[in-house]
Scaffold this active site. Structure first.
Site, PDB file in Angstrom:
ATOM      1  N   HIS A  72       3.319  -1.997   1.307  1.00  0.00           N
ATOM      2  CA  HIS A  72       3.100  -2.928   2.640  1.00  0.00           C
ATOM      3  C   HIS A  72       2.020  -2.350   3.418  1.00  0.00           C
ATOM      4  O   HIS A  72       0.826  -2.448   2.983  1.00  0.00           O
ATOM      5  CB  HIS A  72       4.473  -3.020   3.211  1.00  0.00           C
ATOM      6  CG  HIS A  72       4.686  -4.009   4.757  1.00  0.00           C
ATOM      7  ND1 HIS A  72       3.507  -4.893   4.685  1.00  0.00           N
ATOM      8  CD2 HIS A  72       5.596  -4.055   5.410  1.00  0.00           C
ATOM      9  CE1 HIS A  72       3.980  -5.379   6.016  1.00  0.00           C
ATOM     10  NE2 HIS A  72       5.136  -4.999   6.477  1.00  0.00           N
ATOM     11  N   HIS A 113      -1.176 -10.354  -3.219  1.00  0.00           N
ATOM     12  CA  HIS A 113      -0.396 -10.908  -1.989  1.00  0.00           C
ATOM     13  C   HIS A 113       0.669 -11.658  -2.296  1.00  0.00           C
ATOM     14  O   HIS A 113       0.598 -12.531  -3.164  1.00  0.00           O
ATOM     15  CB  HIS A 113      -1.458 -11.254  -1.035  1.00  0.00           C
ATOM     16  CG  HIS A 113      -0.715 -11.344   0.520  1.00  0.00           C
ATOM     17  ND1 HIS A 113       0.273 -12.131   0.804  1.00  0.00           N
ATOM     18  CD2 HIS A 113      -0.751 -10.463   1.256  1.00  0.00           C
ATOM     19  CE1 HIS A 113       0.515 -11.925   2.046  1.00  0.00           C
ATOM     20  NE2 HIS A 113       0.168 -10.909   2.534  1.00  0.00           N
ATOM     21  N   ASP A 125      -5.622  -4.933   3.239  1.00  0.00           N
ATOM     22  CA  ASP A 125      -5.789  -3.282   3.188  1.00  0.00           C
ATOM     23  C   ASP A 125      -6.891  -2.924   2.408  1.00  0.00           C
ATOM     24  O   ASP A 125      -7.215  -1.955   2.258  1.00  0.00           O
ATOM     25  CB  ASP A 125      -4.615  -2.902   2.551  1.00  0.00           C
ATOM     26  CG  ASP A 125      -3.291  -3.298   3.564  1.00  0.00           C
ATOM     27  OD1 ASP A 125      -2.485  -3.906   3.269  1.00  0.00           O
ATOM     28  OD2 ASP A 125      -3.480  -2.327   4.379  1.00  0.00           O
TER      29      ASP A 125
HETATM   30  C1  SDX Z   1       0.375  -6.158   3.214  1.00  0.00           C
HETATM   31  O1  SDX Z   1       3.668  -9.975   3.416  1.00  0.00           O
HETATM   32  C2  SDX Z   1       2.658  -9.807   4.115  1.00  0.00           C
HETATM   33  O2  SDX Z   1       1.964 -10.436   4.922  1.00  0.00           O
HETATM   34  C3  SDX Z   1       1.998  -8.479   4.077  1.00  0.00           C
HETATM   35  C4  SDX Z   1       0.883  -8.078   4.921  1.00  0.00           C
HETATM   36  C5  SDX Z   1       0.952  -8.241   6.294  1.00  0.00           C
HETATM   37  O3  SDX Z   1       0.022  -8.595   6.790  1.00  0.00           O
HETATM   38  O4  SDX Z   1       1.997  -7.895   6.759  1.00  0.00           O
HETATM   39  O5  SDX Z   1      -0.115  -8.832   4.300  1.00  0.00           O
HETATM   40  C6  SDX Z   1       0.196  -6.650   4.433  1.00  0.00           C
HETATM   41  O6  SDX Z   1       1.551  -5.710   2.879  1.00  0.00           O
HETATM   42  C7  SDX Z   1      -0.530  -6.670   2.103  1.00  0.00           C
HETATM   43  C8  SDX Z   1      -0.390  -5.970   0.780  1.00  0.00           C
HETATM   44  C9  SDX Z   1      -0.621  -4.582   0.804  1.00  0.00           C
HETATM   45  N1  SDX Z   1      -0.088  -4.064  -0.592  1.00  0.00           N
HETATM   46  C10 SDX Z   1      -0.832  -3.721  -1.439  1.00  0.00           C
HETATM   47  O7  SDX Z   1      -2.133  -3.797  -1.648  1.00  0.00           O
HETATM   48  C11 SDX Z   1      -0.310  -3.036  -2.696  1.00  0.00           C
HETATM   49  C12 SDX Z   1      -0.809  -3.706  -4.131  1.00  0.00           C
HETATM   50  N2  SDX Z   1      -0.412  -4.962  -4.040  1.00  0.00           N
HETATM   51  C13 SDX Z   1       0.893  -5.251  -4.765  1.00  0.00           C
HETATM   52  O8  SDX Z   1       1.700  -4.517  -4.828  1.00  0.00           O
HETATM   53  C14 SDX Z   1       1.246  -6.941  -4.923  1.00  0.00           C
HETATM   54  O9  SDX Z   1       0.248  -7.843  -4.981  1.00  0.00           O
HETATM   55  C15 SDX Z   1       2.315  -7.139  -3.646  1.00  0.00           C
HETATM   56  C16 SDX Z   1       3.421  -6.283  -3.250  1.00  0.00           C
HETATM   57  C17 SDX Z   1       1.266  -7.132  -2.466  1.00  0.00           C
HETATM   58  C18 SDX Z   1       2.731  -8.409  -3.985  1.00  0.00           C
HETATM   59  O10 SDX Z   1       3.306  -8.438  -4.988  1.00  0.00           O
HETATM   60  P1  SDX Z   1       4.126  -9.662  -5.443  1.00  0.00           P
HETATM   61  O11 SDX Z   1       4.084 -11.027  -4.782  1.00  0.00           O
HETATM   62  O12 SDX Z   1       5.834  -9.349  -5.587  1.00  0.00           O
HETATM   63  O13 SDX Z   1       3.681 -10.034  -6.979  1.00  0.00           O
HETATM   64  P2  SDX Z   1       4.235  -9.422  -8.272  1.00  0.00           P
HETATM   65  O14 SDX Z   1       4.489  -8.001  -8.046  1.00  0.00           O
HETATM   66  O15 SDX Z   1       5.166 -10.507  -8.691  1.00  0.00           O
HETATM   67  O16 SDX Z   1       3.042  -9.437  -9.178  1.00  0.00           O
HETATM   68  C19 SDX Z   1       2.272 -10.548  -9.900  1.00  0.00           C
HETATM   69  C20 SDX Z   1       1.734 -10.193 -10.977  1.00  0.00           C
HETATM   70  C21 SDX Z   1       2.139  -8.868 -11.765  1.00  0.00           C
HETATM   71  O17 SDX Z   1       1.500  -9.067 -13.272  1.00  0.00           O
HETATM   72  P3  SDX Z   1       2.356  -9.104 -14.426  1.00  0.00           P
HETATM   73  O18 SDX Z   1       3.276  -7.892 -14.325  1.00  0.00           O
HETATM   74  O19 SDX Z   1       3.197 -10.389 -14.291  1.00  0.00           O
HETATM   75  O20 SDX Z   1       1.489  -9.202 -15.447  1.00  0.00           O
HETATM   76  O21 SDX Z   1       0.433  -9.642 -10.284  1.00  0.00           O
HETATM   77  C22 SDX Z   1       0.320  -8.176 -10.731  1.00  0.00           C
HETATM   78  C23 SDX Z   1       1.593  -7.719 -11.214  1.00  0.00           C
HETATM   79  O22 SDX Z   1       1.711  -6.643 -12.087  1.00  0.00           O
HETATM   80  N3  SDX Z   1      -0.163  -7.645  -9.559  1.00  0.00           N
HETATM   81  C24 SDX Z   1      -1.140  -6.530  -9.591  1.00  0.00           C
HETATM   82  C25 SDX Z   1      -1.302  -6.299  -8.190  1.00  0.00           C
HETATM   83  N4  SDX Z   1      -0.611  -7.248  -7.422  1.00  0.00           N
HETATM   84  C26 SDX Z   1       0.108  -7.902  -8.432  1.00  0.00           C
HETATM   85  N5  SDX Z   1      -1.445  -5.962 -10.531  1.00  0.00           N
HETATM   86  C27 SDX Z   1      -2.327  -4.848 -10.223  1.00  0.00           C
HETATM   87  N6  SDX Z   1      -2.619  -4.496  -8.855  1.00  0.00           N
HETATM   88  C28 SDX Z   1      -2.245  -5.049  -8.091  1.00  0.00           C
HETATM   89  N7  SDX Z   1      -2.335  -4.747  -6.756  1.00  0.00           N
END
Ligand code: SDX
Length: 377
Positions: free
Chosen positions: A222, A261, A312
């Site tokens: 997050h 996201h 981010d």
């Molecule tokens: C913020 O919610 C908000 O609005 C938050 C925010 C705000 O203003 O409050 O926008 C701020 O938190 C932004 C996000 C910051 N976090 C990160 O950058 C961390 C990296 N991102 C991921 O952990 C992820 O994208 C999330 C947590 C942000 C969202 O994840 P989801 O919706 O739960 O998606 P998922 O875990 O189900 O992933 C779906 C697929 C997966 O692939 P498969 O396993 O199905 O092959 O996408 C892949 C994931 O592995 N994936 C990523 C990835 N994000 C998703 N793979 C590599 N790197 C990533 N960053």
């Protein structure tokens, strides 16, 4: 009572409540605060205006804005006892732990009945005004900088930089910070805002709700991602190594911070704006190293995984170019998001409904109790 539906892990796509504060169109990549597009607000507004908009649901008049700015200036000081507590914290403490602890501790010196209205906007203004002071007080002490003196005349953005860096920021630096504060101010039911609303929905107080939110924002999935993006850039080092490092991480199913996201399925509009500020500040400072690395990172991650940048990805490079230490990046996110958190808490108080989802139980239901003497060694 409706029958429990199928499990939605992470409450993905579950509509939990109605709100007038923020709208995200994840397919179009649009972000709206109370009817205003984030691109307009980032180009033309200020953090003070946006905080007012989130709390009151409309942009302020000149008089209302001047009054809010004056209130922010007058609400920046901490009780002496809290300053002494911060000065006793270990210099190596995580600043998000410092912020969470201090906001929680502040409640001891501002009991609910005396606070400027816990269920009113007064408490929201107090917490929004004082968080930069908390961060500045802690950082100055650990960095051996002179003690923080009140500067009620500075804008929220300029005061945040002054509190942390002990210098008057340039116009460009103040504007970059103001835009970052606008962009981070709210984002509908993100995890930390939802945590705040869950707390408020029990009729707990505003300071407890914001303490819940700060603890939630700290997580690397997050608010903590901005710091980890910069750690990744440090690990990669040069543009020519981006491809190899990213492919390695993806092959190990590691997350690349700053990408993906839960709601946006296209580029996060905040990333678009912060990318421009990263370039603008980099050019002004003669240092495009972060920007160049991030552009290459974007190209490789999108090609290899089809992911887009989120808020981010570029925010850390903006803060680094301003000279802010990395472990203060997530606290700066909190210094802005407290406006949205408090707006949502006040909205919850106005239309209260205890937030209490249910779980699908998958364990046994008819085990016989066995006395411990009969359970074996
Ligand atoms: C913020 O919610 C908000 O609005 C938050 C925010 C705000 O203003 O409050 O926008 C701020 O938190 C932004 C996000 C910051 N976090 C990160 O950058 C961390 C990296 N991102 C991921 O952990 C992820 O994208 C999330 C947590 C942000 C969202 O994840 P989801 O919706 O739960 O998606 P998922 O875990 O189900 O992933 C779906 C697929 C997966 O692939 P498969 O396993 O199905 O092959 O996408 C892949 C994931 O592995 N994936 C990523 C990835 N994000 C998703 N793979 C590599 N790197 C990533 N960053």
């Amino acid at each position: 009572m409706t029958e429990p539906t199928e499990v939605q892990r992470g409450l993905e796509d579950v509509v939990a409540l109605e709100s007038r504060i923020c709208f995200i169109d994840g397919k179009q990549g649009r972000l709206i605060y109370d009817g205003y597009d984030i691109r307009d607000l980032a180009a033309r507004s200020t953090f003070e205006e946006v905080a007012y908009l989130l709390w009151y649901g409309q942009l302020p008049t000149r008089t209302q804005l001047d009054d809010l700015s004056a209130r922010f200036g007058n609400l920046r000081t901490l009780p002496d006892e809290v300053v002494r507590a911060i000065d006793a914290f270990p210099a190596a403490a995580n600043p998000m732990d410092v912020l969470r602890t201090t906001v929680s501790g502040l409640a001891l010196f501002e009991p609910e009945e005396t606070r400027p209205g816990t269920s009113s906007i007064g408490g929201a203004q107090r917490l929004t005004a004082v968080i930069p002071t908390i961060l500045g007080q802690f950082h100055r002490r650990r960095a051996g900088l002179p003690p923080l003196v009140p500067r009620p005349e500075l804008s929220s953005a300029a005061y945040l930089l002054y509190a942390l860096l002990n210098r008057e920021p340039s116009e460009l630096e103040s504007r970059a910070t103001d835009v970052a504060l606008i962009l981070h101010a709210d984002h509908e039911l993100n995890a930390s805002t939802f945590a705040a609303r869950v707390t408020a929905s029990t009729l707990s107080d505003l300071y407890s709700a914001i303490t819940s939110a700060i603890g939630t924002l700290k997580g690397p999935l997050h608010g903590g991602a901005n710091e980890r993006v910069m750690e990744l850039l440090e690990q990669i080092g040069t543009v020519d190594l981006v491809e190899e490092v990213v492919k390695g991480k993806l092959s190990r199913h590691e997350r690349i911070m700053g990408f993906g996201h839960r709601v946006y399925k296209v580029e996060d509009p905040r990333a678009t704006i912060l990318r421009e500020w990263s370039r603008k500040l980099g050019e002004a400072k003669g240092n495009l190293r972060y920007y160049d690395l991030l552009r290459k990172l974007e190209e490789v991650v999108h090609r290899e995984k089809g992911l887009y940048p989120n808020v981010d990805l570029y925010s850390g490079s903006v803060y680094a170019l301003l000279g802010i230490p990395r472990d203060l990046f997530t606290p700066i996110f909190a210094a802005s998001r407290v406006a949205g958190w408090t707006a949502h808490v006040l909205e919850e108080y106005q239309d209260l409904r205890l937030i209490r989802p249910t779980a699908k139980y998958v364990g046994p239901t008819d085990l016989k109790y066995v006395p411990i003497a009969e359970r074996g060694a």
